[in-house]
Write an enzyme that holds these catalytic residues in place. Structure first.
Site, PDB file in Angstrom:
ATOM      1  N   ASP A  67       0.846  -1.035   0.010  1.00  0.00           N
ATOM      2  CA  ASP A  67      -0.069  -0.044   0.028  1.00  0.00           C
ATOM      3  C   ASP A  67       0.944   1.199   0.010  1.00  0.00           C
ATOM      4  O   ASP A  67       1.715   1.632   0.806  1.00  0.00           O
ATOM      5  CB  ASP A  67      -0.963   0.036   1.150  1.00  0.00           C
ATOM      6  CG  ASP A  67      -1.615   1.318   1.458  1.00  0.00           C
ATOM      7  OD1 ASP A  67      -2.701   1.326   0.610  1.00  0.00           O
ATOM      8  OD2 ASP A  67      -1.420   2.228   1.909  1.00  0.00           O
ATOM      9  N   TYR A  72       3.307   9.606  -0.335  1.00  0.00           N
ATOM     10  CA  TYR A  72       4.425   9.063   0.569  1.00  0.00           C
ATOM     11  C   TYR A  72       5.647   9.366  -0.144  1.00  0.00           C
ATOM     12  O   TYR A  72       6.755   9.181   0.508  1.00  0.00           O
ATOM     13  CB  TYR A  72       4.066   7.638   0.828  1.00  0.00           C
ATOM     14  CG  TYR A  72       2.758   7.255   1.397  1.00  0.00           C
ATOM     15  CD1 TYR A  72       1.794   8.292   2.232  1.00  0.00           C
ATOM     16  CD2 TYR A  72       2.476   6.022   1.538  1.00  0.00           C
ATOM     17  CE1 TYR A  72       0.676   8.040   2.553  1.00  0.00           C
ATOM     18  CE2 TYR A  72       1.297   5.709   1.925  1.00  0.00           C
ATOM     19  CZ  TYR A  72       0.619   6.428   2.530  1.00  0.00           C
ATOM     20  OH  TYR A  72      -0.979   6.209   3.163  1.00  0.00           O
ATOM     21  N   LYS A 101      -2.413   5.982  -4.425  1.00  0.00           N
ATOM     22  CA  LYS A 101      -3.708   6.860  -3.977  1.00  0.00           C
ATOM     23  C   LYS A 101      -3.484   8.310  -4.873  1.00  0.00           C
ATOM     24  O   LYS A 101      -2.328   8.537  -5.009  1.00  0.00           O
ATOM     25  CB  LYS A 101      -3.614   7.126  -2.437  1.00  0.00           C
ATOM     26  CG  LYS A 101      -3.777   5.845  -1.896  1.00  0.00           C
ATOM     27  CD  LYS A 101      -4.060   5.953  -0.304  1.00  0.00           C
ATOM     28  CE  LYS A 101      -3.636   4.829   0.575  1.00  0.00           C
ATOM     29  NZ  LYS A 101      -2.341   4.661   1.043  1.00  0.00           N
ATOM     30  N   HIS A 134      -7.187   9.530  -2.222  1.00  0.00           N
ATOM     31  CA  HIS A 134      -6.735   9.569  -0.889  1.00  0.00           C
ATOM     32  C   HIS A 134      -7.682  10.235   0.191  1.00  0.00           C
ATOM     33  O   HIS A 134      -7.906   9.677   1.384  1.00  0.00           O
ATOM     34  CB  HIS A 134      -5.432  10.125  -0.875  1.00  0.00           C
ATOM     35  CG  HIS A 134      -4.320   9.834   0.145  1.00  0.00           C
ATOM     36  ND1 HIS A 134      -3.155   9.605  -0.027  1.00  0.00           N
ATOM     37  CD2 HIS A 134      -4.720   9.530   1.536  1.00  0.00           C
ATOM     38  CE1 HIS A 134      -2.536   9.196   1.053  1.00  0.00           C
ATOM     39  NE2 HIS A 134      -3.577   9.162   1.982  1.00  0.00           N
TER      40      HIS A 134
END
Ligand code: NAP
Length: 308
Positions: A67, A72, A101, A134
């Site tokens: 994930d 990130y 996302k 997200h």
């Protein structure tokens, strides 16, 4: 000739055992695709280059689901990790389930497919298995709020699926009202809602609402329960009730917490940067909690988010 046949048979068997199987069972999404019930969470790696190593450890340990998210800023390192494990013959691309996302600053309909293409290029992939919005909130590039309806964003997500760039599409941090607006006004029902769920924030209602709409739930921050122990009077990993359950199964408290979520049919995403914990966190498919033990776990709920 016989040697070649045997060698091919060996590699085929090796692939079935090591690749397709993985350690986590899968669940069927509302679009027919299979999602592994446990993923490596990847948010908050202090040292991004370690991400590549962590992906290698995770796949070796039996993970098949990763994930990540544009937010990130680790998609490139994850892509290198994926390339390593495929190159080393541990798995094939089709054995893996990769979730990423769309960040809030790409919510305009025309931005969705290019944003996914950028993620794909970083990951070194032709498609992701799951693409999520997200959050329902849109922002401008500078982080200020943008006035874009997530129904517009969802249209872009549907285009991404039609183009084959995402096998499944879903949402994250959406409430029931927002999900119902999508269902009422769109062609595709989200396959997944990814929300915060752990023992101190059990989200019974939100989970029930998703399941009633045939939407799978991914539980993020599954270990939030004890990592933030002590705050707001929340019980922690030293709680005797959890320790008793852990002792009974010869498991750690972390494993009991993950098992509690899995018994609820939730897909869990524990993050760890440490090899022994990555291995520990997937070693949760050889036991079950009793209804009484599930009732004990339920008592820890205080509807407390770790992000408040
Ligand atoms: N959609 C969203 O808005 C959203 C929001 C938050 C998170 N997520 C996703 O969900 C994933 C998990 O959530 P999270 O990262 O917030 O928290 P988490 O996985 O619940 O907890 C991670 C923390 O627990 C520690 N840990 C991991 N395994 C452990 C073990 N066996 N024993 C003791 N400590 C252990 C980790 O430390 P070490 O690394 O040092 O082991 C880290 O400090 C994220 O990585 C991300 O992929 C999504």
């Amino acid at each position: 000739m016989k040697f070649i046949v045997n060698t091919v048979a060996f590699f085929a068997l090796f692939h079935v055992i090591s690749g397709l199987a993985g350690k986590a069972p899968t669940k069927t999404l509302n679009d027919g695709n299979q999602i592994p019930m446990l993923a490596l969470g990847t948010y908050g790696f202090d040292d991004i280059p370690r991400m590549r190593q962590a992906v290698n450890w995770a796949i070796e340990a039996g993970y098949r689901h990763i994930d990540t998210a544009a937010l990130y800023e680790n998609e490139e390192e994850i892509g290198k990790g994926i390339s390593d494990v495929i190159k080393h013959g541990l798995v094939k691309r089709e054995d893996l389930f990769i979730t990423t996302k769309l960040w809030n600053d790409k919510h305009a309909r025309h931005q969705v497919v290019p944003a996914l293409q950028e993620s794909l290029s970083k990951l070194g992939l032709d498609y992701v298995d799951l693409y999520l919005i997200h959050s329902p909130e849109a922002s401008n590039a500078d982080g200020s709020p943008a006035n874009i309806d997530y129904l517009e964003t969802w249209k872009g997500m549907e285009e991404a699926k039609k183009l084959g760039l995402a096998r499944s599409i879903g949402v994250s941090n959406f409430n029931t009202e927002q999900i119902d607006r999508i269902i009422k006004n769109s062609l595709i029902v989200p396959a997944v809602n990814q929300i915060e769920v752990h023992p101190s924030n059990s989200q019974e209602e939100a989970v029930k609402d998703c399941f009633e709409r045939n939407i799978a739930v991914m539980a993020y921050s599954p270990l939030g329960f004890f990592v933030s122990r002590g705050q707001n009077g929340r019980p922690g990993k030293d709680d005797p009730k959890i320790l008793n359950i852990a002792r009974k199964y010869n498991k750690t408290v972390t494993q009991i917490v993950l098992r509690y979520l899995l018994e609820r049919d939730l897909i869990v995403l524990p993050k760890s940067a440490k090899r022994h914990r990555i291995e520990e966190n997937i070693n949760v498919f050889d036991f079950h909690l009793t209804p009484e033990e599930m009732a004990v776990m339920k008592t820890f709920n205080s509807n407390t988010s770790i992000f408040d």
